[in-house]
Write a protein that holds these residues in place. Sequence first.
Motif, mmCIF file in Angstrom:
data_model
loop_
_atom_site.group_PDB
_atom_site.id
_atom_site.type_symbol
_atom_site.label_atom_id
_atom_site.label_comp_id
_atom_site.label_asym_id
_atom_site.label_seq_id
_atom_site.Cartn_x
_atom_site.Cartn_y
_atom_site.Cartn_z
ATOM 1 N N ASP A 112 -3.231 -0.516 -4.086
ATOM 2 C CA ASP A 112 -4.106 0.565 -4.561
ATOM 3 C C ASP A 112 -3.727 1.913 -3.959
ATOM 4 N N ILE A 113 -3.457 1.955 -2.658
ATOM 5 C CA ILE A 113 -3.049 3.230 -2.067
ATOM 6 C C ILE A 113 -1.662 3.619 -2.584
ATOM 7 N N PHE A 114 -0.820 2.635 -2.845
ATOM 8 C CA PHE A 114 0.484 2.946 -3.428
ATOM 9 C C PHE A 114 0.321 3.511 -4.830
ATOM 10 N N TYR A 115 -0.535 2.902 -5.636
ATOM 11 C CA TYR A 115 -0.779 3.356 -7.004
ATOM 12 C C TYR A 115 -1.250 4.805 -7.043
ATOM 13 N N LEU A 116 -2.056 5.191 -6.060
ATOM 14 C CA LEU A 116 -2.658 6.527 -6.055
ATOM 15 C C LEU A 116 -1.833 7.564 -5.301
ATOM 16 N N SER A 117 -0.885 7.120 -4.492
ATOM 17 C CA SER A 117 -0.156 8.094 -3.670
ATOM 18 C C SER A 117 1.357 7.881 -3.619
ATOM 19 N N GLY A 118 1.805 6.648 -3.768
ATOM 20 C CA GLY A 118 3.220 6.356 -3.570
ATOM 21 C C GLY A 118 3.600 6.165 -2.119
ATOM 22 N N VAL A 119 2.660 6.300 -1.192
ATOM 23 C CA VAL A 119 2.947 6.087 0.232
ATOM 24 C C VAL A 119 3.219 4.607 0.457
ATOM 25 N N ASP A 120 4.350 4.316 1.069
ATOM 26 C CA ASP A 120 4.772 2.926 1.244
ATOM 27 C C ASP A 120 5.035 2.626 2.713
ATOM 28 N N GLN A 121 4.122 3.063 3.588
ATOM 29 C CA GLN A 121 4.237 2.745 5.009
ATOM 30 C C GLN A 121 2.860 2.439 5.580
ATOM 31 N N GLU A 122 2.875 1.778 6.728
ATOM 32 C CA GLU A 122 1.655 1.322 7.374
ATOM 33 C C GLU A 122 0.864 2.484 7.974
ATOM 34 N N GLU A 123 -0.373 2.197 8.371
ATOM 35 C CA GLU A 123 -1.253 3.147 9.064
ATOM 36 C C GLU A 123 -1.380 4.470 8.294
ATOM 37 N N SER A 124 -1.697 4.339 7.020
ATOM 38 C CA SER A 124 -1.893 5.507 6.159
ATOM 39 C C SER A 124 -3.262 5.417 5.497
ATOM 40 N N ILE A 125 -3.881 6.572 5.271
ATOM 41 C CA ILE A 125 -5.181 6.639 4.600
ATOM 42 C C ILE A 125 -5.146 7.764 3.576
ATOM 43 N N LEU A 126 -5.634 7.473 2.376
ATOM 44 C CA LEU A 126 -5.799 8.480 1.334
ATOM 45 C C LEU A 126 -7.288 8.704 1.119
ATOM 46 N N VAL A 127 -7.703 9.978 1.113
ATOM 47 C CA VAL A 127 -9.101 10.329 0.844
ATOM 48 C C VAL A 127 -9.142 11.280 -0.354
ATOM 49 N N LEU A 128 -9.985 10.946 -1.327
ATOM 50 C CA LEU A 128 -10.194 11.779 -2.513
ATOM 51 C C LEU A 128 -11.627 12.305 -2.507
ATOM 52 N N PHE A 129 -11.779 13.618 -2.666
ATOM 53 C CA PHE A 129 -13.103 14.264 -2.659
ATOM 54 C C PHE A 129 -13.057 15.419 -3.655
#
Length: 430
Positions: free
Chosen positions: A51-68
């Motif tokens: 899910d975080i990959f789908y929304l950001s493309g980030v492919d590494q550990e210890e990552s957080i995406l916030v949408l507001f």
Amino acid sequence: MKYERIDKRLFERNRTKFMQQMKENTVAVFNSNDIYPISADSSMPFEQHRDIFYLSGVDQEESILVLFPDASDPKHREVLFLKETNDHIAVWEGEKLTKEAAFESTGVKTVYWLQEFDTIFKQMMAEAEGVYFNTNEHLRANTETQTREDRFIKKYKKIYPAHQVHKSAPILHRIRSVKEDIELDLMQKACDITEKAYKRVLKFIEPGVWEHEIEAEIIHEFIRNRSNGFAYTPIIASGKNACVLHYVENNQECKDGDVILMDFGAKYANYASDQTRSVPVSGRYSARQKEVYNAVLHVKKEAEKLLVPGTLIPEYHKEVGHLMEEQLLKLNLLDKTDIKNQDPNWPAYKKYFMHGTSHFIGLDTHDSGLYHKPIEAGMVFTCEPGIYIPEENLGIRLEDDLIIQDGKAPKNMMPGLPLELEEIEDYMNS
């Protein structure tokens, strides 16, 4: 990563689609996966949360995406939090994303280091009325293992008990199921790699080879074509092993006269492919094997015609069941008495075809999707009927990946894979 950089417009569009369905004045949070330990200092290879990959493309550990999307400060409408890299990490683990590189690959303009999360998130939550948490609500999910997402939800529900809690899963299941063109291109790449591996092993299979040797040929072809590896644990099942639906030992000798069922797919840029073929170890099918094979092939071809926009998946599976019932009668595996006395909740055909015919596929092999909603154009499904006859040491399954299209039959993403009996025999003996 082995795969080439993905166009960040994909992730920008995906975030827009998600935010358009969020309730007013809410925040959504998505965490990366853990690196899971084995024992001592060993760990499993990192696999990013889809899910975080789908929304950001980030492919590494210890990552957080916030949408507001309703944040008063425009720079807090899309925010990434990443593990801060340093020279030590670069030497021991390799490069991690810098803030500049993160923007280039994700399109997210605001990037903070992870140690700043609590301070920034507190500012955002002071303004927001609700929060979307990302729980795993896949119908087949095993949720016994606590994830990084689980720990996050537990912690921040306590810190912010007055906020309304919403679920990200229903939104993600809707939007992830309909693929963007960029996603279809990535899935096609995975399918193309799978095709190369399949053609490789068709030339390799002969009496006396072992199932694990076939698996080795497949992974060799995957890696040399920049695949991440197998999209799921491969099934290389010869003879009676093909009647075990999730046979993964792959440790038996392939013998003359047997059919070998191979269910495997390459993963590329985290996108899955999924194909199955059942081929003769000797290069030639017996008369009985041909009968069963053609029965499965008939069901597959007819089932594909039903995969059109507007079809309801439960009704689709019922209709495929009727198609299979007709073939099993012709094969003398069922008779009319079996049909007359069958349990409606477990029809007679289930004795020889006990699994479903189709599932969503995308970032996950069994991808997110809403099975109670009509099929839409842009979705991708497998089609995989099978007949399993333990008393004959014979299992036949045939599977391809199909893009749903408006006004016409689905597009097969694996058109180059030999499928007809004659094609397979000719290829193996050429």
